[in-house]
Enzyme design. Structure first.
Site, PDB file in Angstrom:
ATOM      1  N   HIS A 125       0.851  -1.201   0.000  1.00 29.32           N
ATOM      2  CA  HIS A 125       0.000   0.000   0.000  1.00 29.32           C
ATOM      3  C   HIS A 125       0.879   1.240   0.000  1.00 29.32           C
ATOM      4  CE1 HIS A 125       0.016   1.561   4.244  1.00 29.32           C
ATOM      5  NE2 HIS A 125       0.219   0.307   4.595  1.00 29.32           N
ATOM      6  N   ASP A 137       5.628   2.780   7.260  1.00 20.76           N
ATOM      7  CA  ASP A 137       4.265   2.310   6.978  1.00 20.76           C
ATOM      8  C   ASP A 137       3.580   3.229   5.975  1.00 20.76           C
ATOM      9  OD1 ASP A 137       1.804   1.062   7.052  1.00 20.76           O
ATOM     10  OD2 ASP A 137       1.255   1.848   9.030  1.00 20.76           O
ATOM     11  N   GLU A 171      -5.426   1.773   1.924  1.00 21.17           N
ATOM     12  CA  GLU A 171      -5.291   0.613   2.813  1.00 21.17           C
ATOM     13  C   GLU A 171      -5.607   1.001   4.243  1.00 21.17           C
ATOM     14  OE1 GLU A 171      -2.976  -2.106   5.600  1.00 21.17           O
ATOM     15  OE2 GLU A 171      -2.984   0.067   5.371  1.00 21.17           O
ATOM     16  N   GLU A 172      -5.155   2.207   4.616  1.00 20.83           N
ATOM     17  CA  GLU A 172      -5.332   2.651   5.997  1.00 20.83           C
ATOM     18  C   GLU A 172      -6.799   2.870   6.367  1.00 20.83           C
ATOM     19  OE1 GLU A 172      -3.050   2.433   8.004  1.00 20.83           O
ATOM     20  OE2 GLU A 172      -1.108   2.872   7.095  1.00 20.83           O
ATOM     21  N   ASP A 200       4.405  -4.930   3.649  1.00 20.14           N
ATOM     22  CA  ASP A 200       3.870  -3.819   4.430  1.00 20.14           C
ATOM     23  C   ASP A 200       4.692  -3.698   5.706  1.00 20.14           C
ATOM     24  OD1 ASP A 200       2.298  -1.869   5.560  1.00 20.14           O
ATOM     25  OD2 ASP A 200       0.418  -2.940   5.314  1.00 20.14           O
ATOM     26  N   HIS A 286       2.120   4.909  12.878  1.00 15.60           N
ATOM     27  CA  HIS A 286       0.987   5.829  12.707  1.00 15.60           C
ATOM     28  C   HIS A 286       1.203   7.160  13.419  1.00 15.60           C
ATOM     29  CE1 HIS A 286      -2.375   2.858  11.273  1.00 15.60           C
ATOM     30  NE2 HIS A 286      -1.296   2.844  10.505  1.00 15.60           N
TER      31      HIS A 286
END
Length: 316
Positions: A125, A137, A171-172, A200, A286
């Site tokens: 992603h 990420d 994707e998130e 990922d 994140h």
């Protein structure tokens, strides 16, 4: 990686799977003893992967600090990847979809040649969360997949099977882009995909080396690679299907993958095995600190080379 509905950070990485014959060899490929000789996979230069990460960081910095779905940073990221692929002879397709009132995009890149009825895909992603640049990420997976595709072109690799690379949007937000792609395929085209390999978070700063166990043949491919360089692995459990391999698996496509860890803490036993500290695999998961300083070069290098090894092996 997206969060689970409970809000707990969950991550998964997936690698394509292939059907085993009764002899234990991969369908459409040479028997196991010959596969090693066939899989003359080149080294994936980690400096090149890091150069792509630097570009993604610059894109995020110039576009509000992130590369999230429906934002300018995501579009610029996709254009960067697409431009690199177009320049070396890939056939690229941009697929659009809508999620949360914003338009998202998947990028699909096909390498000309190979058996169109036997497709090996590698994907990742491309979107980040809104809180940061998303360099581990998932700039890490996206950049390694890009460099693998560029290496295919640079070496003029002519695989037996058809190679397809993919970068997913949203994707998130819940695997939106990859699910849209899978749902858009006819049953015939889904059946042509021998395996989907997902990458990922493969450069976590306090890394582990996790291999997905969704398919025995793919699992063995990755374990064989890491055993060859003397790096122990474990089965991935943190993600539990929460990345872009999941829609493929649900549709009956063989999947599997690699992962270097997210918000879960490394255990004392894992510290003994891999080094590092008994803290989160990625303390910036994140978060705004997920920048180019949030990458472990050794993990990025090893996982990138494992990616190339799998692509070359499974497509031979």
């Amino acid at each position: 990686m997206k969060l689970s509905v409970s809000g707990r950070a969950m991550v998964s990485v997936a690698v394509a799977t292939v059907t085993l014959l009764a002899t234990g060899s991969i369908a459409g490929a040479a028997p196991a003893p010959e596969r090693a000789a066939l899989a003359a996979a080149p080294d994936l230069p980690v400096a090149n992967v890091k150069a792509h990460l630097a570009q993604l960081q610059s894109i995020a910095t110039a576009n509000g600090g992130n590369r999230a779905h429906g934002r300018a940073g995501y579009t610029a990221s996709l254009n960067y990847v697409k431009g690199k692929l177009d320049a070396v002879g890939f056939t690229t397709t941009v697929q659009s979809f809508t999620s949360g009132g914003r338009t998202g995009y998947n990028l699909i890149a096909d390498w000309p040649g190979g058996n169109a009825n036997q497709v090996i895909m590698a994907g990742s992603h491309l979107d980040s969360v809104t809180s940061g640049a998303g360099i581990n990420d998932n700039g890490s997976g996206s950049s390694a997949v890009l460099e693998a595709a560029l290496t295919v072109a640079r070496t003029n690799y002519q695989p037996t099977k058809h190679l397809r690379f993919a970068w997913w949007g949203a994707e998130e937000l819940g695997l939106v882009g990859s699910r849209y792609y899978v749902n858009s395929l006819s049953s015939t085209n889904r059946a042509r995909i021998n395996g989907y390999l997902n990458f990922d978070m493969i450069g976590s700063p306090n890394p582990g080396y996790f291999v997905y166990d969704d398919d025995p043949a793919i699992e063995k491919t990755f374990k064989d690679y890491f055993a060859g360089i003397g790096v122990p692995t474990e089965i991935e459990t943190e993600g539990d299907g929460r990345s872009d391999h999941a829609p493929f698996k649900s549709a009956g496509v063989p999947v599997g993958g690699l992962f270097s860890g997210a918000s879960r803490a490394k255990t004392a036993a894992q510290v003994t095995k891999w080094g590092g500290t008994a803290t989160a695999f990625d303390r910036c998961y994140h978060s705004s600190c997920d920048t180019t300083s949030n990458i472990n070069d050794t993990a990025l290098d090893r996982n990138g080379d494992a990616l190339a090894y799998a692509v070359w092996t499974l497509s031979s």
